[in-house]
Write a protein that holds these residues in place. Structure first.
Motif, mmCIF file in Angstrom:
data_model
loop_
_atom_site.group_PDB
_atom_site.id
_atom_site.type_symbol
_atom_site.label_atom_id
_atom_site.label_comp_id
_atom_site.label_asym_id
_atom_site.label_seq_id
_atom_site.Cartn_x
_atom_site.Cartn_y
_atom_site.Cartn_z
ATOM 1 N N ALA A 168 -0.600 4.197 -2.181
ATOM 2 C CA ALA A 168 -0.788 5.504 -1.550
ATOM 3 C C ALA A 168 -0.387 6.610 -2.526
ATOM 4 O O ALA A 168 0.536 6.431 -3.334
ATOM 5 C CB ALA A 168 0.037 5.589 -0.277
ATOM 6 N N SER A 224 -3.523 13.397 4.859
ATOM 7 C CA SER A 224 -4.633 12.795 4.139
ATOM 8 C C SER A 224 -4.890 11.370 4.637
ATOM 9 O O SER A 224 -3.955 10.648 4.960
ATOM 10 C CB SER A 224 -4.307 12.767 2.652
ATOM 11 O OG SER A 224 -5.194 11.923 1.990
ATOM 12 N N TRP A 234 0.830 -1.205 0.000
ATOM 13 C CA TRP A 234 0.000 0.000 0.000
ATOM 14 C C TRP A 234 0.869 1.263 0.000
ATOM 15 O O TRP A 234 0.680 2.182 -0.797
ATOM 16 C CB TRP A 234 -0.927 -0.038 1.217
ATOM 17 C CG TRP A 234 -2.082 0.906 1.166
ATOM 18 C CD1 TRP A 234 -2.210 2.004 0.372
ATOM 19 C CD2 TRP A 234 -3.277 0.828 1.939
ATOM 20 N NE1 TRP A 234 -3.410 2.614 0.606
ATOM 21 C CE2 TRP A 234 -4.090 1.918 1.570
ATOM 22 C CE3 TRP A 234 -3.750 -0.049 2.926
ATOM 23 C CZ2 TRP A 234 -5.330 2.155 2.146
ATOM 24 C CZ3 TRP A 234 -4.978 0.190 3.504
ATOM 25 C CH2 TRP A 234 -5.768 1.272 3.112
ATOM 26 N N MET A 257 -5.668 8.949 2.971
ATOM 27 C CA MET A 257 -5.092 8.000 2.027
ATOM 28 C C MET A 257 -3.630 7.717 2.351
ATOM 29 O O MET A 257 -3.069 6.735 1.875
ATOM 30 C CB MET A 257 -5.204 8.560 0.608
ATOM 31 C CG MET A 257 -6.603 8.383 0.047
ATOM 32 S SD MET A 257 -7.064 9.640 -1.123
ATOM 33 C CE MET A 257 -5.776 9.659 -2.280
ATOM 34 N N THR A 283 -10.420 12.322 -1.918
ATOM 35 C CA THR A 283 -9.602 11.361 -2.652
ATOM 36 C C THR A 283 -9.383 11.883 -4.061
ATOM 37 O O THR A 283 -9.965 12.879 -4.466
ATOM 38 C CB THR A 283 -10.305 9.997 -2.741
ATOM 39 O OG1 THR A 283 -11.526 10.167 -3.452
ATOM 40 C CG2 THR A 283 -10.586 9.447 -1.374
#
Lengths: 253, 55, 167
Positions: free
Chosen positions: A47, A201, A42, A203, C161
């Protein structure tokens, strides 16, 4: 001096630890592998890149877990120090011997990966700011502890000295943590705090969290394995010593 | 679109070092545990045999 | 008092001693631990020109001038902390992260005219970690101009996102 039943009594606790380690180890190891595989893939490939740092931000996914583990392992050393100095817990000294090198590795990796990030981002491998310097001090505390605990012929003396060093050095942990708030440093302040929303973030936060859990489980598994091995080794040593004494007794008789 | 700096050698070095060190520590610990278990079993077996021959 | 409690108290007393000693030392040295000086500090009490100091602050928007002199880049920009600004001159290649609105730390000396001649410029990263797509979207919608300072409150963008930002 003949070994007395007292000796067996002393091992009641390590025995309990061995049972605990046997049950936990498969879970810790399996969890570490799953989390690390997911987290690293990831972090490295899924990412997003940071808007300024680009892909170099991915170094964070190994740098932050190493910093966290270096601090937590040292806290572990300090707790072992208290248990050893106050309660003379036999397991605590063995644990301190085994935790030291693992924590030193984490501290070294934290410094090296930080340096590998700093060269392209800041424009320098190293600066003597409060965060970097206090982390380097932690690394040297680990080295001192590793050397001290093995420095004496009589293990108990080295263990006592190392426990005192571990306790004195614990003052470095809050300095590392708060250095970025107390003083102007080149190192950025923490993105994740207990009080505020993370300035990162989601993410990027998820892979960071998963990598941190993975490395933590992995280090727990390594420490449990090393400690189990140390208990077995010390039991074997005790039995050898006893059999030698028995032989001498039977020869004398 | 602005220029993004990419430094893959630095990233690769960081991951290789960290994962390599973790692997060495983990495998080393597992091997050490296996060796110490075998040694303890051998010493115990030896002691038991001697006790039996003594009695 | 048993031996265990006595040992516990000795450990606690030692920890308190070491802790207060460290706290006092850090207090005494706190000005030396500071990695850099802010422009307002430099303006208020200019250090002598022969003393090398570190100057830290934000690169002021629109203040950066780059010229090329015989192949080496010569840069001039203003560093500000919101209260005062110092003109910095630096000959050499600036780090990747250098831009207007970025925090930087410059090593050098203060000149007699109040300007600052840097021998080394480091970019200081802040604690904001933002995907490129989100940053582009914030810039496009005018919610944030990186040249004028820090990113808006994280809770307004941290779940954005690439898909949401792009769409």
């Amino acid at each position: 001096m003949r070994p007395t039943p007292n000796l067996l009594h002393r091992y009641a606790n390590p025995g309990q630890f061995l049972r605990l380690a046997r049950t936990l180890l498969p879970w810790l190891t399996g969890g570490a592998i799953v989390f690390l595989v997911v987290g690293v893939i990831w972090g490295l490939f899924i990412a997003p890149a940071d808007w300024q740092q680009g892909d170099t931000v991915r170094i964070m996914y190994v740098h932050v877990p190493m910093a966290w583990l270096a601090s937590s392992c040292y806290l572990g050393l300090a707790i072992c120090g208290v248990l050893s100095l106050v309660w003379r817990h036999p397991l605590a000294d063995l644990a301190a011997i085994e935790i030291g090198p693992v924590g030193a590795c984490a501290a070294a990796l934290c410094l090296i990966t930080g340096s590998l990030w700093g060269e392209p981002m800041w424009g320098t491998w190293w600066v003597w700011d409060a965060r970097l310097t206090s982390m380097l001090v932690l690394f040297f505390l680990y080295l001192g502890h590793i050397a001290l605990i093995r420095a004496f012929d009589e293990p108990a003396r080295g263990q006592r000295a190392a426990a005192i060093l571990a306790l004195a050095g614990v003052i470095d942990l809050p300095i590392i943590k708060f250095s970025v708030q107390w003083w102007n440093t080149l190192h950025q302040p923490d993105s994740i705090t207990l009080t505020g929303a993370p300035t990162m973030s989601m993410m990027m936060l998820w892979p960071l969290l998963i990598c941190t859990i993975g490395f933590t489980l992995g280090v727990a598994a390594v420490i449990f394995t090393r400690l189990s091995a140390a208990i077995h080794e010390s039991r074997a040593r005790q039995m050898m010593a006893r059999s030698r004494l028995d032989r001498r007794d039977s020869q004398a008789a | 679109m602005m220029h993004l700096p990419n430094h893959w050698p630095y990233i690769a070095a960081s991951y290789a070092l960290t994962l390599g060190c973790s692997l060495v520590l983990g495998v080393g610990a597992a091997l050490r545990l296996r060796k110490s278990k075998a040694r303890l079993a051998a010493v115990e077996g030896h002691a038991r045999r001697r006790e039996r021959s003594a009695s | 008092m048993t031996r265990k409690t006595r040992r516990l108290w000795i450990v606690i007393a030692c920890l308190a001693c070491v802790g207060s000693a460290a706290a006092l030392t850090l207090r005494a040295f706190s000005s030396n631990i500071v990695f850099f000086m802010a422009p307002s500090q430099v303006k208020a009490s200019p250090p002598s020109p022969d003393r090398t100091i570190r100057l830290g602050g934000m690169v002021m928007a629109g203040s950066l001038h780059r010229i090329n002199e015989n192949g080496t880049p010569v840069n001039a920009f203003q560093v500000t902390d919101g209260q005062a600004a110092v003109e910095v001159h630096y000959t050499g290649i600036l780090p990747d992260l250098f831009r207007e609105g970025q925090s930087v730390v410059a090593l050098g000396t203060v000149q007699k005219d109040g300007g600052f001649t840097a021998s080394e410029v480091l970019a200081k990263h802040d604690e904001t970690y933002m995907p490129k797509e989100v940053a582009d979207e914030l810039k496009r919608t005018g919610k944030w101009d990186p040249r004028f300072g820090k990113a808006p409150d994280a809770s307004s963008w941290d779940t954005m996102t690439a898909k949401k930002a792009g769409g």
